[in-house]
Write an enzyme that holds these catalytic residues in place. Sequence first.
Site, PDB file in Angstrom:
ATOM      1  N   ASP A  31       0.880  -1.103  -0.152  1.00  0.00           N
ATOM      2  CA  ASP A  31      -0.065   0.105  -0.130  1.00  0.00           C
ATOM      3  C   ASP A  31       0.855   1.065  -0.055  1.00  0.00           C
ATOM      4  O   ASP A  31       1.969   1.443   0.744  1.00  0.00           O
ATOM      5  CB  ASP A  31      -0.952  -0.030   1.168  1.00  0.00           C
ATOM      6  CG  ASP A  31      -2.225   0.988   1.111  1.00  0.00           C
ATOM      7  OD1 ASP A  31      -3.270   0.587   0.970  1.00  0.00           O
ATOM      8  OD2 ASP A  31      -2.007   2.237   1.205  1.00  0.00           O
ATOM      9  N   ASN A  86     -12.946  -2.977   2.213  1.00  0.00           N
ATOM     10  CA  ASN A  86     -13.996  -1.685   2.399  1.00  0.00           C
ATOM     11  C   ASN A  86     -14.864  -2.090   1.341  1.00  0.00           C
ATOM     12  O   ASN A  86     -14.697  -2.074   0.062  1.00  0.00           O
ATOM     13  CB  ASN A  86     -13.470  -0.618   2.429  1.00  0.00           C
ATOM     14  CG  ASN A  86     -12.474  -0.260   3.651  1.00  0.00           C
ATOM     15  OD1 ASN A  86     -12.728  -0.834   4.668  1.00  0.00           O
ATOM     16  ND2 ASN A  86     -11.259   0.173   3.514  1.00  0.00           N
ATOM     17  N   GLY A  92     -15.409   3.519   3.588  1.00  0.00           N
ATOM     18  CA  GLY A  92     -14.092   3.914   3.475  1.00  0.00           C
ATOM     19  C   GLY A  92     -13.481   3.364   2.241  1.00  0.00           C
ATOM     20  O   GLY A  92     -12.039   3.803   1.802  1.00  0.00           O
ATOM     21  N   GLN A  93     -14.276   2.816   1.252  1.00  0.00           N
ATOM     22  CA  GLN A  93     -13.778   2.533   0.104  1.00  0.00           C
ATOM     23  C   GLN A  93     -13.424   3.571  -0.916  1.00  0.00           C
ATOM     24  O   GLN A  93     -14.404   4.584  -1.292  1.00  0.00           O
ATOM     25  CB  GLN A  93     -14.466   1.432  -0.817  1.00  0.00           C
ATOM     26  CG  GLN A  93     -13.877   0.909  -2.137  1.00  0.00           C
ATOM     27  CD  GLN A  93     -14.917  -0.216  -2.828  1.00  0.00           C
ATOM     28  OE1 GLN A  93     -15.956  -0.287  -2.513  1.00  0.00           O
ATOM     29  NE2 GLN A  93     -14.305  -0.760  -4.069  1.00  0.00           N
ATOM     30  N   HIS A  99     -10.338  -5.028  -3.396  1.00  0.00           N
ATOM     31  CA  HIS A  99      -8.869  -5.209  -2.888  1.00  0.00           C
ATOM     32  C   HIS A  99      -9.270  -5.968  -1.280  1.00  0.00           C
ATOM     33  O   HIS A  99      -9.847  -5.253  -0.599  1.00  0.00           O
ATOM     34  CB  HIS A  99      -8.189  -4.124  -2.993  1.00  0.00           C
ATOM     35  CG  HIS A  99      -8.776  -2.791  -2.595  1.00  0.00           C
ATOM     36  ND1 HIS A  99      -9.587  -2.025  -3.307  1.00  0.00           N
ATOM     37  CD2 HIS A  99      -8.650  -2.163  -1.393  1.00  0.00           C
ATOM     38  CE1 HIS A  99     -10.084  -1.077  -2.660  1.00  0.00           C
ATOM     39  NE2 HIS A  99      -9.516  -1.102  -1.497  1.00  0.00           N
ATOM     40  N   LEU A 100      -8.430  -6.532  -1.122  1.00  0.00           N
ATOM     41  CA  LEU A 100      -8.310  -7.055   0.466  1.00  0.00           C
ATOM     42  C   LEU A 100      -7.120  -6.557   1.008  1.00  0.00           C
ATOM     43  O   LEU A 100      -5.755  -6.495   0.671  1.00  0.00           O
ATOM     44  CB  LEU A 100      -7.888  -8.584   0.291  1.00  0.00           C
ATOM     45  CG  LEU A 100      -7.885  -9.192   1.664  1.00  0.00           C
ATOM     46  CD1 LEU A 100      -9.141  -9.287   2.386  1.00  0.00           C
ATOM     47  CD2 LEU A 100      -7.205 -10.653   1.334  1.00  0.00           C
ATOM     48  N   HIS A 101      -7.342  -5.560   2.112  1.00  0.00           N
ATOM     49  CA  HIS A 101      -6.092  -4.944   2.778  1.00  0.00           C
ATOM     50  C   HIS A 101      -5.685  -6.200   3.740  1.00  0.00           C
ATOM     51  O   HIS A 101      -6.351  -6.680   4.623  1.00  0.00           O
ATOM     52  CB  HIS A 101      -6.625  -3.803   3.599  1.00  0.00           C
ATOM     53  CG  HIS A 101      -7.274  -2.726   2.920  1.00  0.00           C
ATOM     54  ND1 HIS A 101      -6.336  -1.481   2.906  1.00  0.00           N
ATOM     55  CD2 HIS A 101      -8.195  -2.519   2.551  1.00  0.00           C
ATOM     56  CE1 HIS A 101      -6.929  -0.583   2.228  1.00  0.00           C
ATOM     57  NE2 HIS A 101      -8.101  -1.209   1.989  1.00  0.00           N
TER      58      HIS A 101
HETATM   59  P1  AMP Z   1      -9.774   1.606   0.171  1.00  0.00           P
HETATM   60  O1  AMP Z   1      -9.670   2.968   0.606  1.00  0.00           O
HETATM   61  O2  AMP Z   1     -10.228   0.506   0.844  1.00  0.00           O
HETATM   62  O3  AMP Z   1     -10.351   1.796  -1.423  1.00  0.00           O
HETATM   63  O4  AMP Z   1      -8.211   1.420  -0.171  1.00  0.00           O
HETATM   64  C1  AMP Z   1      -7.329   2.010  -1.053  1.00  0.00           C
HETATM   65  C2  AMP Z   1      -5.997   1.832  -1.023  1.00  0.00           C
HETATM   66  O5  AMP Z   1      -5.300   2.021  -1.971  1.00  0.00           O
HETATM   67  C3  AMP Z   1      -5.575   2.727   0.273  1.00  0.00           C
HETATM   68  O6  AMP Z   1      -4.982   2.034   1.148  1.00  0.00           O
HETATM   69  C4  AMP Z   1      -4.543   3.585  -0.524  1.00  0.00           C
HETATM   70  O7  AMP Z   1      -3.370   3.975   0.135  1.00  0.00           O
HETATM   71  C5  AMP Z   1      -4.276   2.445  -1.530  1.00  0.00           C
HETATM   72  N1  AMP Z   1      -3.395   3.007  -2.760  1.00  0.00           N
HETATM   73  C6  AMP Z   1      -4.154   4.011  -3.420  1.00  0.00           C
HETATM   74  N2  AMP Z   1      -3.412   4.265  -4.684  1.00  0.00           N
HETATM   75  C7  AMP Z   1      -2.231   3.477  -4.479  1.00  0.00           C
HETATM   76  C8  AMP Z   1      -1.102   3.078  -5.482  1.00  0.00           C
HETATM   77  N3  AMP Z   1      -0.665   3.663  -6.634  1.00  0.00           N
HETATM   78  N4  AMP Z   1      -0.271   2.104  -4.989  1.00  0.00           N
HETATM   79  C9  AMP Z   1      -0.440   1.421  -3.755  1.00  0.00           C
HETATM   80  N5  AMP Z   1      -1.351   1.766  -3.267  1.00  0.00           N
HETATM   81  C10 AMP Z   1      -2.454   2.435  -3.468  1.00  0.00           C
END
Ligand code: AMP
Length: 113
Positions: A31, A86, A92-93, A99-101
């Site tokens: 991330d 999310n 929070g998405q 995507h799986l955090h």
């Molecule tokens: P969400 O808020 O659940 O949609 O998570 C999106 C995640 O993507 C966040 O934790 C961001 O920090 C991450 N993110 C956004 N752009 C990038 C990128 N270019 N490379 C890696 N992670 C990213």
Amino acid sequence: MSSPCLFCRIINGEIPAKKLYEDDEVFAFWDISPQAPTHFLVIPKKHLSGPGAIAGEDEALIGKLIRIGAQLAKENGAEQCRLVMNNGAEAGQTVFHLHLHVLGGRTLSWPPG
Ligand code: AMP
Ligand code: ZN
């Protein structure tokens, strides 16, 4: 034509990312804004907008995301970790490619904010 989706573009190599894992169906990368010492994302190469878009035919793929997420966490010193998706802006998405955090490497509080 390039995809407008940020994570599809990362999969395609159009946008750089710190890759952690890749196979024919799954891609994992660190991330860009880590919320824990270990924080990476595991995504399907198939574009799904989020958990709400999962169909029956995707069930094995989603199980695979979880299996690989837990395995990569263990390999990166975060066997005890949180795996979270999310679903929707209110939750929070911000990126609408499922995507799986995977977060670990510190004590995580509950409930999340
Ligand atoms: P969400 O808020 O659940 O949609 O998570 C999106 C995640 O993507 C966040 O934790 C961001 O920090 C991450 N993110 C956004 N752009 C990038 C990128 N270019 N490379 C890696 N992670 C990213
Ligand atoms: Zn996408």
